[in-house]
Design a protein around this motif. Structure first.
Motif, PDB file in Angstrom:
ATOM      1  N   ALA A 160      69.390   1.051 -46.894  1.00 37.24           N
ATOM      2  CA  ALA A 160      68.277   1.760 -46.265  1.00 37.24           C
ATOM      3  C   ALA A 160      67.801   0.948 -45.064  1.00 37.24           C
ATOM      4  N   ILE A 161      67.048   1.588 -44.173  1.00 42.00           N
ATOM      5  CA  ILE A 161      66.479   0.934 -42.999  1.00 42.00           C
ATOM      6  C   ILE A 161      64.997   0.679 -43.257  1.00 42.00           C
ATOM      7  N   VAL A 162      64.551  -0.539 -42.977  1.00 44.93           N
ATOM      8  CA  VAL A 162      63.152  -0.909 -43.193  1.00 44.93           C
ATOM      9  C   VAL A 162      62.301  -0.320 -42.075  1.00 44.93           C
ATOM     10  N   LEU A 163      61.207   0.364 -42.437  1.00 45.81           N
ATOM     11  CA  LEU A 163      60.287   0.967 -41.466  1.00 45.81           C
ATOM     12  C   LEU A 163      59.054   0.098 -41.238  1.00 45.81           C
ATOM     13  N   SER A 164      58.525  -0.492 -42.324  1.00 44.65           N
ATOM     14  CA  SER A 164      57.381  -1.400 -42.212  1.00 44.65           C
ATOM     15  C   SER A 164      57.676  -2.620 -43.079  1.00 44.65           C
ATOM     16  N   PRO A 165      57.079  -3.777 -42.773  1.00 48.98           N
ATOM     17  CA  PRO A 165      57.418  -5.014 -43.481  1.00 48.98           C
ATOM     18  C   PRO A 165      57.392  -4.859 -45.006  1.00 48.98           C
ATOM     19  N   VAL A 166      58.422  -5.423 -45.659  1.00 43.72           N
ATOM     20  CA  VAL A 166      58.573  -5.333 -47.109  1.00 43.72           C
ATOM     21  C   VAL A 166      58.664  -6.755 -47.666  1.00 43.72           C
ATOM     22  N   THR A 167      57.853  -7.055 -48.665  1.00 42.81           N
ATOM     23  CA  THR A 167      57.929  -8.337 -49.368  1.00 42.81           C
ATOM     24  C   THR A 167      57.905  -8.046 -50.866  1.00 42.81           C
ATOM     25  N   ALA A 168      58.048  -9.095 -51.665  1.00 43.07           N
ATOM     26  CA  ALA A 168      57.986  -8.920 -53.117  1.00 43.07           C
ATOM     27  C   ALA A 168      56.551  -8.663 -53.564  1.00 43.07           C
ATOM     28  N   GLU A 169      55.590  -9.181 -52.800  1.00 41.91           N
ATOM     29  CA  GLU A 169      54.193  -9.053 -53.189  1.00 41.91           C
ATOM     30  C   GLU A 169      53.545  -7.771 -52.658  1.00 41.91           C
ATOM     31  N   VAL A 170      53.917  -7.392 -51.426  1.00 41.37           N
ATOM     32  CA  VAL A 170      53.305  -6.222 -50.784  1.00 41.37           C
ATOM     33  C   VAL A 170      54.388  -5.197 -50.453  1.00 41.37           C
ATOM     34  N   PRO A 171      54.293  -4.014 -51.053  1.00 44.56           N
ATOM     35  CA  PRO A 171      55.299  -2.987 -50.746  1.00 44.56           C
ATOM     36  C   PRO A 171      55.205  -2.522 -49.296  1.00 44.56           C
ATOM     37  N   GLY A 172      56.353  -2.150 -48.756  1.00 43.38           N
ATOM     38  CA  GLY A 172      56.424  -1.563 -47.425  1.00 43.38           C
ATOM     39  C   GLY A 172      57.138  -0.228 -47.516  1.00 43.38           C
ATOM     40  N   ARG A 173      57.682   0.241 -46.394  1.00 42.08           N
ATOM     41  CA  ARG A 173      58.364   1.534 -46.358  1.00 42.08           C
ATOM     42  C   ARG A 173      59.790   1.343 -45.864  1.00 42.08           C
ATOM     43  N   VAL A 174      60.712   2.118 -46.463  1.00 41.99           N
ATOM     44  CA  VAL A 174      62.105   2.149 -46.022  1.00 41.99           C
ATOM     45  C   VAL A 174      62.541   3.603 -45.924  1.00 41.99           C
ATOM     46  N   ARG A 175      63.601   3.835 -45.152  1.00 41.18           N
ATOM     47  CA  ARG A 175      64.146   5.195 -45.021  1.00 41.18           C
ATOM     48  C   ARG A 175      65.556   5.193 -45.570  1.00 41.18           C
ATOM     49  N   LEU A 176      65.799   6.086 -46.520  1.00 41.51           N
ATOM     50  CA  LEU A 176      67.109   6.247 -47.145  1.00 41.51           C
ATOM     51  C   LEU A 176      67.486   7.719 -47.072  1.00 41.51           C
ATOM     52  N   ASP A 177      68.578   8.027 -46.393  1.00 41.67           N
ATOM     53  CA  ASP A 177      69.034   9.419 -46.213  1.00 41.67           C
ATOM     54  C   ASP A 177      67.941  10.328 -45.659  1.00 41.67           C
ATOM     55  N   GLY A 178      67.167   9.800 -44.699  1.00 47.42           N
ATOM     56  CA  GLY A 178      66.133  10.607 -44.055  1.00 47.42           C
ATOM     57  C   GLY A 178      64.860  10.752 -44.866  1.00 47.42           C
ATOM     58  N   VAL A 179      64.774  10.099 -46.009  1.00 43.46           N
ATOM     59  CA  VAL A 179      63.583  10.179 -46.854  1.00 43.46           C
ATOM     60  C   VAL A 179      62.907   8.806 -46.857  1.00 43.46           C
ATOM     61  N   ASP A 180      61.585   8.808 -46.631  1.00 46.72           N
ATOM     62  CA  ASP A 180      60.829   7.557 -46.644  1.00 46.72           C
ATOM     63  C   ASP A 180      60.400   7.227 -48.069  1.00 46.72           C
ATOM     64  N   TRP A 181      60.575   5.950 -48.439  1.00 48.79           N
ATOM     65  CA  TRP A 181      60.244   5.471 -49.779  1.00 48.79           C
ATOM     66  C   TRP A 181      59.345   4.242 -49.676  1.00 48.79           C
ATOM     67  N   ASN A 182      58.530   4.034 -50.693  1.00 50.83           N
ATOM     68  CA  ASN A 182      57.865   2.741 -50.850  1.00 50.83           C
ATOM     69  C   ASN A 182      58.918   1.784 -51.381  1.00 50.83           C
ATOM     70  N   ALA A 183      58.868   0.531 -50.921  1.00 54.73           N
ATOM     71  CA  ALA A 183      59.871  -0.441 -51.340  1.00 54.73           C
ATOM     72  C   ALA A 183      59.231  -1.817 -51.494  1.00 54.73           C
ATOM     73  N   ARG A 184      59.825  -2.607 -52.363  1.00 55.53           N
ATOM     74  CA  ARG A 184      59.390  -3.981 -52.599  1.00 55.53           C
ATOM     75  C   ARG A 184      60.631  -4.835 -52.732  1.00 55.53           C
ATOM     76  N   CYS A 185      60.591  -6.070 -52.251  1.00 54.27           N
ATOM     77  CA  CYS A 185      61.738  -6.979 -52.355  1.00 54.27           C
ATOM     78  C   CYS A 185      61.945  -7.425 -53.794  1.00 54.27           C
ATOM     79  N   ALA A 186      63.191  -7.586 -54.178  1.00 56.00           N
ATOM     80  CA  ALA A 186      63.525  -8.028 -55.529  1.00 56.00           C
ATOM     81  C   ALA A 186      63.222  -9.495 -55.733  1.00 56.00           C
ATOM     82  N   THR A 187      63.391 -10.296 -54.688  1.00 52.73           N
ATOM     83  CA  THR A 187      63.241 -11.746 -54.798  1.00 52.73           C
ATOM     84  C   THR A 187      61.962 -12.204 -54.105  1.00 52.73           C
ATOM     85  N   PRO A 188      61.096 -12.921 -54.831  1.00 52.44           N
ATOM     86  CA  PRO A 188      59.895 -13.470 -54.173  1.00 52.44           C
ATOM     87  C   PRO A 188      60.291 -14.375 -53.015  1.00 52.44           C
TER      88      PRO A 188
END
Length: 153
Positions: free
Chosen positions: A89-117
């Motif tokens: 997926a492509i990151v739209l807004s900053p994503v960390t393990a502590e603070v979720p951001g946004r990513v785009r996967l197949d044209g759909v925006d998702w909330n996302a969080r990093c797996a590794t702190p």
């Protein structure tokens, strides 16, 4: 009064309680063996005979019915979300393990969080989906040397 009927009844109840708490279809067969040994108390007072009946019935039930029970057990049902595991997926807004951001996967925006702190993904970078929790994607950075050219974003 003989102690063996009480012993076999307690064993049967104990194995049933254990099965009810685990649902792994193992101790139920020992409960059946205990019930057979309890029934055997009617015909013989010999604890050895009762113990042999318990062992034989338990082992036969375990050998005969456990494979059948394993086949009938409910299997994991794949969902549409499962098809996104391992995808990029492509990151739209900053994503960390502590603070979720946004990513785009197949044209759909998702909330996302990093797996590794400690990982931080900036806008425009690529990430790979490792887990899905409801509507939250758990992602990891995609290293350029590990990028799969056949994966579409």
């Amino acid at each position: 009064m003989q102690i063996s009927p009480i012993l076999w009844l307690a064993a049967a109840v104990g194995f049933l309680a254990l099965e009810a708490s685990t649902f792994n279809m193992t101790s139920i067969w020992f409960a059946i063996g205990s019930a057979a040994a309890l029934l055997c108390c009617v015909f013989t007072g010999s604890f050895r005979v009762q113990a042999v009946v318990f062992l034989v019935v338990s082992i036969l039930c375990l050998a005969a019915f456990r494979p059948l029970a394993a086949k009938l057990r409910l299997k994991h049902t794949a969902t549409n979300g499962d098809r996104n595991l391992g995808r990029e997926a492509i990151v739209l807004s900053p994503v960390t393990a502590e603070v979720p951001g946004r990513v785009r996967l197949d044209g759909v925006d998702w909330n996302a969080r990093c797996a590794t702190p400690g990982d931080t993904l900036g806008p425009g970078s690529l990430c790979r989906v490792t887990e899905i929790h409801s509507t939250l994607l758990i992602v990891e950075p995609v290293l350029t040397e590990s990028r799969n050219p056949h994966t579409t974003t």
